[in-house]
Design an enzyme around this catalytic site. Structure first.
Site, short mmCIF file in Angstrom:
data_model
loop_
_atom_site.label_atom_id
_atom_site.label_comp_id
_atom_site.label_asym_id
_atom_site.label_seq_id
_atom_site.Cartn_x
_atom_site.Cartn_y
_atom_site.Cartn_z
N CYS A 149 4.94 -2.30 2.09
CA CYS A 149 5.81 -1.27 1.32
C CYS A 149 5.30 0.08 1.21
CB CYS A 149 5.74 -1.75 -0.26
SG CYS A 149 7.35 -0.77 -1.01
N LYS A 185 -2.51 -5.07 0.40
CA LYS A 185 -2.13 -3.61 0.52
C LYS A 185 -3.00 -2.79 0.25
CE LYS A 185 1.86 -1.57 -1.77
NZ LYS A 185 2.92 -1.65 -2.64
N GLU A 223 8.00 -7.80 0.64
CA GLU A 223 6.78 -7.78 -0.33
C GLU A 223 6.96 -8.48 -1.61
OE1 GLU A 223 6.63 -4.09 -2.40
OE2 GLU A 223 4.73 -4.14 -2.62
N1 CDV Z 1 6.40 -1.40 -3.85
C1 CDV Z 1 6.17 -0.04 -3.48
O1 CDV Z 1 5.08 0.09 -2.98
N2 CDV Z 1 7.13 0.67 -3.88
C2 CDV Z 1 7.23 2.19 -3.58
C3 CDV Z 1 7.90 2.85 -4.35
C4 CDV Z 1 7.35 2.97 -5.98
C5 CDV Z 1 7.72 4.44 -3.93
C6 CDV Z 1 7.53 2.45 -2.03
O2 CDV Z 1 6.75 3.33 -1.29
O3 CDV Z 1 8.54 2.07 -1.45
#
Ligand code: CDV
Length: 330
Positions: free
Chosen positions: A183, A132, A47
């Site tokens: 993510c 996202k 990401e």
């Molecule tokens: N970049 C992210 O989406 N990070 C989140 C953290 C903040 C929990 C993740 O789900 O890994």
């Protein structure tokens, strides 16, 4: 003949705030070259792969953050990546911050910002874009936090849904059903299921996950942060009968640690490759896409076993509600 493709997770070590695309792109080029040498046809980057994880830095004026975003792909800074993709005949997932200048009916330009990933074809064309959906963190400066996580400030919620496309991958052009997450999306079974309902075979996802819980709402052990990430990816792959390539940006960025542990997972939910460093690292695995058939035609034969009439709350409700209370009759 089996439908086997070779995929690579191209984990990136830390990118410091002061380091620009001129530092990052050559590192990514080395990973693409090594992926090609190891026979990979698909390469997945993290990401926001082109910069530090900038949502940890607060800008009161959003315009001051514009330099973290891409307004076009390719751009002069990212063109070498596209040249390498063409040279090696690769299919590549790239995560980046996207800035769009939208002009409304009155001619007023409005800046729109997304946390985006694209699949780039061996020809250099963009095959598919995803923005996202599950943005973690907060929109305003949070003084109780040791580290900010301002994704809700810097990005709008993605407006493209969870698309899947069947496209030829790599130089051999094997057709594969491709989908993307970014993510935090990996923690949401709803996102995986929407991909599964489109017969996804390969889910590509990049992440930047802090090694410590930064919400200051209680202690969470370091090893559990990794466990929760892997649990979510392994169950997503198993329950939707697909392969997953989950790729970290890892290591200490300006003193703030992101965990690594990039993984490649098969449709049985097994980890078939695992990164061992917190740095630039390539892991490679052969994925026989025929393995997706077993789950899709047995336990997770959606057509036969799903009961959408019982799932109303999933789309009608956001927060949870207290249950009905049962009291003994006497
Ligand atoms: N970049 C992210 O989406 N990070 C989140 C953290 C903040 C929990 C993740 O789900 O890994």
């Amino acid at each position: 003949m089996s439908r086997t493709i070779t995929v690579a997770a191209a984990q990136l070590g830390p990118i410091q705030k002061a380091e620009g695309r001129d530092v990052v792109v050559p590192r990514m080029l080395r990973l693409l070259e090594r992926a090609h040498q190891r026979g990979a046809e698909v390469v997945v980057f993290p990401e926001l792969a082109l910069t530090t994880f900038f949502p940890r830095w607060y800008h009161e004026d959003l315009n001051e953050a514009d330099h973290w975003y891409e307004t076009s792909l390719p751009s002069p800074a990212t063109q070498p990546l596209f040249d390498a993709i063409r040279k090696y005949g690769l299919t590549v997932y790239l995560g980046y911050a996207e800035l769009v200048n939208d002009t409304d009916a009155q001619g007023v330009v409005r800046k729109r910002r997304f946390n985006t990933s694209v699949i780039i074809a061996p020809s250099g064309e963009i095959v598919l874009k995803y923005r996202k959906v599950h943005l973690p963190g907060h929109a305003e400066y949070a003084s109780h936090r040791a580290v900010q996580h301002l994704e809700k400030r810097y990005f709008e919620v993605g407006d493209l849904g969870f698309p899947v496309v069947r496209a030829p991958v790599g130089a051999a052009g094997q057709p594969v059903n491709l989908g993307m997450l970014i993510c935090n999306d990996r923690r949401w079974p709803e996102a995986w299921r929407v991909l599964g309902l489109q017969q996804v075979e390969l889910v590509m996802l990049g992440y930047n996950t802090p090694a410590m819980n930064q919400d200051n709402k209680g202690f969470e052990a370091h090893h559990l942060r990794v466990l929760h990430s892997q649990l979510a990816i392994q169950s997503g792959c198993y329950q939707n009968a697909c392969f997953g390539v989950a790729v970290a940006k890892a290591g200490k960025e300006d003193g703030h640690e992101l965990f690594g542990h990039s993984i490649i997972v098969n449709p049985q939910g097994e980890i078939i490759a695992l990164a061992a460093t917190w740095d630039d690292e390539l892991i490679v695995a052969d994925c026989n896409l025929d393995l997706c058939e077993l789950g899709r035609t047995t336990v997770f034969n959606f057509e036969k076993h799903r009961r959408p009439e019982a799932y109303g709350r999933i789309v009608e409700q956001t927060g949870s509600v207290p249950p009905a209370v049962w009291t003994p009759s006497r």
